[in-house]
Motif scaffolding. Structure first.
Motif, short mmCIF file in Angstrom:
data_model
loop_
_atom_site.label_atom_id
_atom_site.label_comp_id
_atom_site.label_asym_id
_atom_site.label_seq_id
_atom_site.Cartn_x
_atom_site.Cartn_y
_atom_site.Cartn_z
N SER A 28 25.78 47.60 69.77
CA SER A 28 26.34 48.79 70.41
C SER A 28 27.86 48.77 70.36
N PRO A 29 28.50 49.95 70.40
CA PRO A 29 29.97 50.01 70.37
C PRO A 29 30.62 49.23 71.49
N GLY A 30 29.93 49.09 72.63
CA GLY A 30 30.51 48.33 73.74
C GLY A 30 30.54 46.84 73.50
N VAL A 31 29.59 46.34 72.74
CA VAL A 31 29.51 44.90 72.43
C VAL A 31 30.38 44.53 71.24
N ARG A 32 30.52 45.47 70.34
CA ARG A 32 31.18 45.21 69.06
C ARG A 32 32.56 44.56 69.17
N PRO A 33 33.46 45.05 70.03
CA PRO A 33 34.79 44.43 70.09
C PRO A 33 34.76 42.96 70.51
N TYR A 34 33.76 42.57 71.30
CA TYR A 34 33.69 41.18 71.76
C TYR A 34 33.20 40.25 70.65
N LEU A 35 32.37 40.76 69.76
CA LEU A 35 32.01 39.99 68.57
C LEU A 35 33.20 39.88 67.62
N GLU A 36 33.97 40.96 67.53
CA GLU A 36 35.18 40.92 66.70
C GLU A 36 36.19 39.92 67.26
N LEU A 37 36.28 39.85 68.59
CA LEU A 37 37.25 38.98 69.24
C LEU A 37 37.02 37.52 68.88
N ILE A 38 35.75 37.12 68.76
CA ILE A 38 35.44 35.74 68.39
C ILE A 38 35.23 35.59 66.88
N ARG A 39 35.53 36.64 66.10
CA ARG A 39 35.39 36.66 64.63
C ARG A 39 33.97 36.31 64.20
N PHE A 40 32.98 36.80 64.94
CA PHE A 40 31.60 36.47 64.61
C PHE A 40 31.22 36.99 63.23
N HIS A 41 31.87 38.07 62.81
CA HIS A 41 31.59 38.67 61.51
C HIS A 41 32.36 37.98 60.38
N LYS A 42 33.17 37.00 60.70
CA LYS A 42 33.95 36.24 59.71
C LYS A 42 33.65 34.76 59.91
N PRO A 43 32.60 34.25 59.31
CA PRO A 43 32.10 32.92 59.64
C PRO A 43 32.88 31.75 59.05
N THR A 44 33.82 32.01 58.14
CA THR A 44 34.49 30.89 57.48
C THR A 44 35.20 29.97 58.47
N GLY A 45 35.85 30.54 59.47
CA GLY A 45 36.54 29.71 60.46
C GLY A 45 35.58 28.78 61.19
N THR A 46 34.39 29.28 61.51
CA THR A 46 33.38 28.44 62.16
C THR A 46 32.91 27.34 61.23
N ILE A 47 32.72 27.68 59.95
CA ILE A 47 32.29 26.67 58.97
C ILE A 47 33.35 25.57 58.85
N LEU A 48 34.62 25.96 58.79
CA LEU A 48 35.70 24.97 58.70
C LEU A 48 35.78 24.12 59.97
N MET A 49 35.44 24.69 61.11
CA MET A 49 35.38 23.94 62.35
C MET A 49 34.20 22.98 62.36
N PHE A 50 33.09 23.40 61.74
CA PHE A 50 31.86 22.62 61.77
C PHE A 50 31.92 21.37 60.90
#
Length: 348
Positions: A28-50
């Motif tokens: 939903s549009p209300g949830v979307r900005p919070y996923l953007e805030l943690i870059r959930f749609h851009k997983p490379t940073g998480t992979i580099l952290m992992f």
């Protein structure tokens, strides 16, 4: 074709693009900005952290002959930890940098910079992430627990401030991103091997300096205008020799760490040799004057692309996430051979 009202909704929820990357278009549009805030749609940073978590865990599992079920359980925990640590790091970074982000073309559409999330809401969201992270780490005792808390809180809380006081924020990031090595090693071995862990931290610090300095090259012009400091801004034409030296440091310390941990030749063939070749290939293909070549893709990769170690369409930041498979390969082979769980016979 979207109706006018639907098109307006897309534009309001993500002002920089109409076609939303996965999974933003499925919430939903209300949830979307919070996923953007943690870059959930851009997983490379998480992979580099992992990857530091995974490398430290696998070296520790080899060192202690950890049983396979416990190994995969711990691996899953550290994957969740990577998501939480990366998400909270992005949130605190955007809280501090919201004014800077508004002046940079690549980041002006972020939720805080664009006003789609308030600072108060972001702070509450951040506290919730910290709470979940602490709960995840509670089962760990002693050094492992406090090392995990140090990475989750002070190391990443201070990182945004470094961009204001020094041209070396990547140096601090190199410590913060790779602290998972210490967490995973100590969680399994219950001991602090100061020589090995110091060596690995120095090496992975060099790896982070390599990929994040190149990543920062895409914003150099805007960073100079808004006053953001970085190694990419400071080094100018010397970025390539500097980052290459950091890569050499990473490979050299990997090799020495393998000797200290009594790894087998598989480690040196696959982990040290494979990582060296991948890094050389990166330098042969990256264009430091092209922001698109230095950055990352804007959405989740396809399943096939996730496992492609040398995906030609990938840009440099993504390539380092995929290089992690190469670095991990020799470690995993060594571990499986030692506990006699290798699923196939190796040719040599």
């Amino acid at each position: 074709m979207a109706r006018p009202s639907e098109k307006a909704t897309l534009l309001n929820s993500s002002p920089t693009q109409e076609k939303l990357p996965f999974p933003l278009g499925h919430v939903s549009p209300g949830v979307r900005p919070y996923l953007e805030l943690i870059r959930f749609h851009k997983p490379t940073g998480t992979i580099l952290m992992f990857w530091p978590f995974a490398w430290g865990l696998t070296m520790a599992a080899y060192h202690t002959s950890l049983d396979l079920q416990t190994f995969w359980t711990e691996m899953f925990k550290f994957l969740i930890a990577s998501i939480l640590v990366r998400g909270s790091a992005c949130t605190i970074n955007d809280i501090f940098d919201r004014d800077f982000d508004a002046g940079v073309e690549r980041t002006k559409g972020r939720p805080l910079a664009s006003g789609r999330v308030s600072v108060f809401a972001a702070v509450v969201y951040l506290i919730l992430q910290y709470a979940v992270g602490i709960l995840l780490y509670l089962p760990y005792n002693g050094v492992a627990f406090w090392a995990a808390i140090a990475q989750l809180l002070p190391l990443f809380i201070l990182y945004p401030l470094m961009k204001r006081i020094t041209y070396w924020p990547q140096a601090w990031l190199g410590i913060a991103m790779n602290f998972g090595l210490i967490v995973s090693w100590v969680a399994v071995t219950n001991e602090v091997d100061y020589q090995l862990l110091t060596l690995l931290m120095v090496g992975t610090w060099g790896w982070t300096m390599h990929y994040d300095t190149i990543y920062a090259c895409q914003d150099r012009r805007d960073d100079i205008k808004v006053g953001v400091k970085s190694t990419a801004v400071m080094l100018g034409d010397f970025v390539r020799p500097f980052t290459f030296s950091c890569s050499v440091l990473f490979v050299a310390t990997l090799a020495y760490a393998g000797i200290l941990n009594e790894q087998t030749p598989y480690f040196f063939y696959f982990t040290v040799g494979g990582t060296s070749l991948h890094l050389i290939w990166q330098y042969m293909t990256v264009d430091l004057d092209d922001p698109a070549s230095c950055g990352c893709e804007q959405s989740f990769y396809s399943i096939a692309s996730q496992f492609s170690l040398m995906c030609l369409s990938a840009v440099n930041f993504d390539r380092n996430g995929r290089m992690g498979w190469v670095t991990w390969a020799g470690l995993m082979i060594d571990y499986l051979v030692k506990i006699d769980k290798m699923p196939f016979k190796l040719p040599f």
